[in-house]
Design a protein around this motif. Structure first.
Motif, mmCIF file in Angstrom:
data_model
loop_
_atom_site.group_PDB
_atom_site.id
_atom_site.type_symbol
_atom_site.label_atom_id
_atom_site.label_comp_id
_atom_site.label_asym_id
_atom_site.label_seq_id
_atom_site.Cartn_x
_atom_site.Cartn_y
_atom_site.Cartn_z
ATOM 1 N N HIS A 56 21.744 40.832 78.352
ATOM 2 C CA HIS A 56 20.303 40.666 78.497
ATOM 3 C C HIS A 56 19.810 41.192 79.846
ATOM 4 O O HIS A 56 18.720 41.765 79.941
ATOM 5 N N GLU A 57 20.616 40.999 80.868
ATOM 6 C CA GLU A 57 20.221 41.473 82.200
ATOM 7 C C GLU A 57 20.196 42.996 82.264
ATOM 8 O O GLU A 57 19.417 43.578 83.039
ATOM 9 N N GLU A 58 21.041 43.658 81.463
ATOM 10 C CA GLU A 58 21.118 45.115 81.482
ATOM 11 C C GLU A 58 20.040 45.770 80.617
ATOM 12 O O GLU A 58 19.817 46.974 80.715
ATOM 13 N N CYS A 59 19.388 45.005 79.753
ATOM 14 C CA CYS A 59 18.370 45.563 78.864
ATOM 15 C C CYS A 59 17.025 45.668 79.583
ATOM 16 O O CYS A 59 16.676 44.834 80.417
ATOM 17 N N SER A 60 16.259 46.698 79.214
ATOM 18 C CA SER A 60 14.934 46.881 79.799
ATOM 19 C C SER A 60 13.961 45.849 79.234
ATOM 20 O O SER A 60 14.210 45.228 78.196
ATOM 21 N N ALA A 61 12.830 45.709 79.919
ATOM 22 C CA ALA A 61 11.804 44.771 79.452
ATOM 23 C C ALA A 61 11.289 45.182 78.079
ATOM 24 O O ALA A 61 10.997 44.329 77.229
ATOM 25 N N ALA A 62 11.184 46.506 77.833
ATOM 26 C CA ALA A 62 10.704 46.973 76.533
ATOM 27 C C ALA A 62 11.671 46.595 75.413
ATOM 28 O O ALA A 62 11.262 46.157 74.331
ATOM 29 N N THR A 63 12.972 46.768 75.654
ATOM 30 C CA THR A 63 13.982 46.411 74.647
ATOM 31 C C THR A 63 13.976 44.916 74.372
ATOM 32 O O THR A 63 14.032 44.482 73.214
ATOM 33 N N LEU A 64 13.901 44.115 75.421
ATOM 34 C CA LEU A 64 13.848 42.662 75.239
ATOM 35 C C LEU A 64 12.577 42.248 74.502
ATOM 36 O O LEU A 64 12.599 41.327 73.681
ATOM 37 N N GLY A 65 11.470 42.957 74.761
ATOM 38 C CA GLY A 65 10.222 42.625 74.097
ATOM 39 C C GLY A 65 10.259 42.904 72.610
ATOM 40 O O GLY A 65 9.632 42.198 71.813
ATOM 41 N N GLN A 66 11.005 43.942 72.195
ATOM 42 C CA GLN A 66 11.135 44.233 70.772
ATOM 43 C C GLN A 66 12.009 43.203 70.070
ATOM 44 O O GLN A 66 11.802 42.911 68.888
#
Length: 348
Positions: free
Chosen positions: A206-216
């Motif tokens: 989760h820390e390595e994912c971008s805000a856009a990826t987490l938002g999807q």
């Protein structure tokens, strides 16, 4: 002093156990451990005792009978018997975690059996026990027949043996579900079910994912806290799959949460691993799990801009796409439709 194992049945009435222990005490027999097995015939008391060297098996049997014990069994014990049965069972379960194929030997050690035979399903009796014979279903097929002359098996021993069988079955299923995936560029990944020990690695994902990826993945915009991640790792009735790269790094996770006959799926792929077929492979395995579970349909909620996820689900058989503002809900029958091999037509 010498170690002995003593087992006897006494009436399950107040004071009867104390009569038996008092009779042993009169012979200077020191009780080191005791277990009580409840049966229809009465309480079966299983003792590990330390007795004076001059006492023989007959002497101890006589003390048991004088203490109102019946169907007595007495045999010499070794120092390993000093470990209590729960500790012994846990140690054997730990062995099965690393060697699930050693179930037969583990059952023999747990039950002090004289012989353990494997039989094919066609010739095996139904699971159960009678006297010194116990039958247990083998998770891999067939059954184990466990034999010993004395003492007779008790319901508690059967329950412990069944628990070990379930441990072996769970480990075998997990090993069977673990596969190696080869990406088109030659990169190898391991796809496997998640467990509670994966929490730290999933937090790092989760820390390595971008805000856009987490938002999807999390439409509310709130990244799950530790307690929610723990629930996602082992969803009740469902499953979470991980994609693990070299070095043990988790680079993707896909979850199936079940409510009634409907399953909700979620997918998170680290940015650098997207559009390489990994998401499609994980979704395909979730759909296969849903088929085995007997679900009616699967649904995924994602951002309307997540076209790769929508295309992957449609490739796997999704037949309904509904948009509500920035959110898209994609539904597919659990059985899906026939698809090709692991090489995806669209990636997520």
């Amino acid at each position: 002093m010498a170690l002995w194992r003593v087992r006897a049945t006494v009436d399950d009435r107040p004071g009867y156990l104390s009569v038996l222990t008092a009779s042993l005490a009169l012979r200077s027999v020191n009780i080191l451990a005791v277990q009580v097995h409840t049966t229809e015939e009465g309480a079966v008391d299983d003792f590990l005792v330390d007795a004076p060297d001059m006492l023989t098996e007959s002497d101890i049997l006589a003390a048991v009978v004088k203490g109102r014990g019946r169907d007595a069994f007495v045999t010499r014990a070794d120092p390993q018997g000093l470990a209590d049965q729960p500790t012994r069972a846990l140690a054997l379960a730990g062995r099965l975690f690393h060697e699930p194929d050693a179930l037969g030997d583990t059952l023999a050690a747990l039950l002090d059996a004289t012989e353990v035979r494997w039989r094919p399903a066609a010739t095996a009796d139904l699971p159960g026990f009678h006297g010194g014979r116990m039958t247990l279903a083998d998770p891999a097929g067939g059954a184990y027949e466990v034999l010993r002359a004395l003492p007779a098996f008790t319901p508690a021993e059967y329950a412990r043996a069944q628990a070990l069988v379930e441990v072996a079955g769970a480990v075998q299923r997990q090993q069977h579900e673990q596969v190696t995936m080869l990406l088109p560029d030659g990169t190898e990944l391991v796809l496997r079910p998640a467990g509670r020990d994966d929490l730290a690695a999933v937090q790092e994902l989760h820390e390595e994912c971008s805000a856009a990826t987490l938002g999807q993945r999390y439409l509310s915009g709130a990244v799950p806290d530790e307690s929610r991640l723990r629930r996602l790792l082992e969803p009740a009735g469902g499953v979470t799959l991980l994609a693990v790269a070299s070095g043990g790094r988790v680079v993707a996770m896909a979850s199936l949460v079940i409510e009634g006959d409907l399953g909700e799926i979620g997918l998170l792929v680290e940015d650098g691993w997207q559009r390489r077929g990994l998401g499609t492979a994980l979704l395909r395995r979730l759909r296969a799990h849903a088929e085995r579970t007997g679900l009616a349909a699967l649904v995924a909620h994602t951002g309307a801009d997540n076209t790769a996820m929508v295309r992957a689900l449609q490739h796997l058989g999704a037949d309904r796409v509904e948009q509500d503002g920035p959110v898209v809900s994609v539904t597919m029958p659990a059985a899906g439709r026939p698809v090709g091999d692991e090489t995806p037509a669209a990636s997520a």
